[in-house]
Scaffold this motif. Structure first.
Motif, PDB file in Angstrom:
ATOM      1  N   ILE A 172       0.895  -1.153   0.000  1.00  0.00           N
ATOM      2  CA  ILE A 172       0.000   0.000   0.000  1.00  0.00           C
ATOM      3  C   ILE A 172       0.928   1.196   0.000  1.00  0.00           C
ATOM      4  O   ILE A 172       1.914   1.226   0.744  1.00  0.00           O
ATOM      5  CB  ILE A 172      -0.904   0.016   1.249  1.00  0.00           C
ATOM      6  CG1 ILE A 172      -1.834  -1.195   1.237  1.00  0.00           C
ATOM      7  CG2 ILE A 172      -1.687   1.322   1.337  1.00  0.00           C
ATOM      8  CD1 ILE A 172      -2.593  -1.382   2.530  1.00  0.00           C
ATOM      9  N   TYR A 173       0.635   2.178  -0.845  1.00  0.00           N
ATOM     10  CA  TYR A 173       1.471   3.367  -0.853  1.00  0.00           C
ATOM     11  C   TYR A 173       0.606   4.612  -0.942  1.00  0.00           C
ATOM     12  O   TYR A 173      -0.543   4.560  -1.396  1.00  0.00           O
ATOM     13  CB  TYR A 173       2.514   3.320  -1.977  1.00  0.00           C
ATOM     14  CG  TYR A 173       1.975   3.491  -3.373  1.00  0.00           C
ATOM     15  CD1 TYR A 173       1.991   4.732  -4.005  1.00  0.00           C
ATOM     16  CD2 TYR A 173       1.451   2.415  -4.064  1.00  0.00           C
ATOM     17  CE1 TYR A 173       1.497   4.881  -5.285  1.00  0.00           C
ATOM     18  CE2 TYR A 173       0.965   2.554  -5.344  1.00  0.00           C
ATOM     19  CZ  TYR A 173       0.989   3.797  -5.957  1.00  0.00           C
ATOM     20  OH  TYR A 173       0.488   3.945  -7.229  1.00  0.00           O
ATOM     21  N   SER A 174       1.171   5.720  -0.482  1.00  0.00           N
ATOM     22  CA  SER A 174       0.460   6.986  -0.509  1.00  0.00           C
ATOM     23  C   SER A 174       1.461   8.110  -0.756  1.00  0.00           C
ATOM     24  O   SER A 174       2.540   8.128  -0.171  1.00  0.00           O
ATOM     25  CB  SER A 174      -0.285   7.197   0.812  1.00  0.00           C
ATOM     26  OG  SER A 174      -1.162   8.292   0.720  1.00  0.00           O
ATOM     27  N   VAL A 175       1.082   9.017  -1.639  1.00  0.00           N
ATOM     28  CA  VAL A 175       1.931  10.147  -2.011  1.00  0.00           C
ATOM     29  C   VAL A 175       1.348  11.409  -1.378  1.00  0.00           C
ATOM     30  O   VAL A 175       0.231  11.812  -1.694  1.00  0.00           O
ATOM     31  CB  VAL A 175       2.000  10.295  -3.549  1.00  0.00           C
ATOM     32  CG1 VAL A 175       2.876  11.474  -3.938  1.00  0.00           C
ATOM     33  CG2 VAL A 175       2.493   8.999  -4.195  1.00  0.00           C
ATOM     34  N   ARG A 176       2.109  11.982  -0.462  1.00  0.00           N
ATOM     35  CA  ARG A 176       1.737  13.196   0.258  1.00  0.00           C
ATOM     36  C   ARG A 176       0.420  13.100   1.027  1.00  0.00           C
ATOM     37  O   ARG A 176      -0.420  13.988   0.938  1.00  0.00           O
ATOM     38  CB  ARG A 176       1.688  14.388  -0.697  1.00  0.00           C
ATOM     39  CG  ARG A 176       2.987  14.741  -1.320  1.00  0.00           C
ATOM     40  CD  ARG A 176       2.867  16.005  -2.193  1.00  0.00           C
ATOM     41  NE  ARG A 176       4.019  16.104  -3.030  1.00  0.00           N
ATOM     42  CZ  ARG A 176       4.145  15.533  -4.235  1.00  0.00           C
ATOM     43  NH1 ARG A 176       3.164  14.818  -4.738  1.00  0.00           N
ATOM     44  NH2 ARG A 176       5.237  15.682  -4.928  1.00  0.00           N
ATOM     45  N   PRO A 177       0.234  12.028   1.822  1.00  0.00           N
ATOM     46  CA  PRO A 177      -0.981  11.982   2.645  1.00  0.00           C
ATOM     47  C   PRO A 177      -0.827  12.930   3.828  1.00  0.00           C
ATOM     48  O   PRO A 177       0.290  13.253   4.231  1.00  0.00           O
ATOM     49  CB  PRO A 177      -1.013  10.534   3.130  1.00  0.00           C
ATOM     50  CG  PRO A 177       0.437  10.182   3.262  1.00  0.00           C
ATOM     51  CD  PRO A 177       1.103  10.876   2.087  1.00  0.00           C
ATOM     52  N   GLY A 178      -1.943  13.351   4.391  1.00  0.00           N
ATOM     53  CA  GLY A 178      -1.878  14.075   5.650  1.00  0.00           C
ATOM     54  C   GLY A 178      -1.292  13.161   6.708  1.00  0.00           C
ATOM     55  O   GLY A 178      -1.535  11.948   6.690  1.00  0.00           O
ATOM     56  N   VAL A 179      -0.496  13.709   7.614  1.00  0.00           N
ATOM     57  CA  VAL A 179       0.161  12.878   8.623  1.00  0.00           C
ATOM     58  C   VAL A 179      -0.860  12.110   9.470  1.00  0.00           C
ATOM     59  O   VAL A 179      -0.571  11.025   9.962  1.00  0.00           O
ATOM     60  CB  VAL A 179       1.140  13.710   9.483  1.00  0.00           C
ATOM     61  CG1 VAL A 179       0.416  14.633  10.438  1.00  0.00           C
ATOM     62  CG2 VAL A 179       2.112  12.810  10.205  1.00  0.00           C
ATOM     63  N   GLU A 180      -2.073  12.648   9.600  1.00  0.00           N
ATOM     64  CA  GLU A 180      -3.117  11.963  10.367  1.00  0.00           C
ATOM     65  C   GLU A 180      -3.581  10.683   9.677  1.00  0.00           C
ATOM     66  O   GLU A 180      -4.199   9.825  10.304  1.00  0.00           O
ATOM     67  CB  GLU A 180      -4.310  12.897  10.618  1.00  0.00           C
ATOM     68  CG  GLU A 180      -5.136  13.222   9.384  1.00  0.00           C
ATOM     69  CD  GLU A 180      -4.572  14.343   8.506  1.00  0.00           C
ATOM     70  OE1 GLU A 180      -5.241  14.693   7.525  1.00  0.00           O
ATOM     71  OE2 GLU A 180      -3.478  14.868   8.799  1.00  0.00           O
ATOM     72  N   MET A 181      -3.257  10.516   8.397  1.00  0.00           N
ATOM     73  CA  MET A 181      -3.621   9.296   7.667  1.00  0.00           C
ATOM     74  C   MET A 181      -2.641   8.145   7.914  1.00  0.00           C
ATOM     75  O   MET A 181      -2.960   6.987   7.651  1.00  0.00           O
ATOM     76  CB  MET A 181      -3.690   9.582   6.166  1.00  0.00           C
ATOM     77  CG  MET A 181      -4.827  10.495   5.761  1.00  0.00           C
ATOM     78  SD  MET A 181      -4.714  11.009   4.024  1.00  0.00           S
ATOM     79  CE  MET A 181      -4.868   9.428   3.171  1.00  0.00           C
TER      80      MET A 181
END
Length: 135
Positions: free
Chosen positions: A79-88
Motif C-alpha cells: 500500500i502506498y500513498s503520495v503526500r498523505p496528511g500525517v493523520e492518515m
C-alpha cells in the motif's frame, strides 16, 4: 511542477520494479505514480475519500482510510500513498499490518510520522517504509 512529476515518476518506477499487487491510497488528481505502476501490470486499484475520481486506465474506488473496506486491499503486497496528511499514517499502518503488506509513504516536505519508519531511496526520492510484510 516538473519537480513534482519527477517525484511521482520515481515513486511509480520504484514500486513497479519491486511489487506485483499495489494499492495507492489518496490518488486525488495526481495519477502519475499509479499510471506507471499500472503500465507495469502491478496496480490493483487506487482509492480516494472523494467519490467520482476518474483517471484513464486506472480503477479508482471511493474509500475512507479511517474506516476502510478491508476487502479492497486483500492481496496487496504494498500500500502506498503520495503526500498523505500525517493523520492518515496511523490508519495506513493499521491497514498494512492487518492485510500483511508493505506500507510506503512519500511525505509532504519535512512531515513524518513518529520516527519516520525505515527510509528507502527510490531513485533520489525518500520513501518511508512504515510496515514491512511478514513472509
Amino acid at each position: 511542477m516538473s519537480q513534482y512529476k519527477h517525484i511521482e515518476r520515481s515513486i511509480g518506477e520504484y514500486i513497479a520494479s519491486r511489487y506485483r499487487r499495489a494499492v495507492e491510497v489518496g490518488i486525488g488528481n495526481n495519477p502519475v505514480a499509479a499510471g506507471l505502476v499500472a503500465a507495469a501490470g502491478a496496480l490493483m486499484l487506487c482509492t480516494d475519500i472523494r467519490p467520482g475520481i476518474q483517471h484513464e486506465g486506472l480503477t479508482v474506488v471511493a474509500d475512507d482510510i479511517f474506516e476502510p473496506d478491508i476487502r479492497l486491499y486483500h492481496g496487496a503486497d504494498v500500500i502506498y500513498s503520495v503526500r498523505p496528511g500525517v493523520e492518515m499514517v496511523p490508519p495506513l499502518i493499521s491497514l498494512a499490518t492487518r492485510i500483511n503488506s508493505d506500507l510506503l509513504v512519500y511525505h509532504l516536505g519535512c512531515e513524518i510520522y513518529r520516527d519516520g519508519g525505515e527510509v528507502v531511496d527510490a531513485g533520489g526520492v525518500q520513501l518511508h517504509l512504515y510496515h514491512r510484510r511478514r513472509p
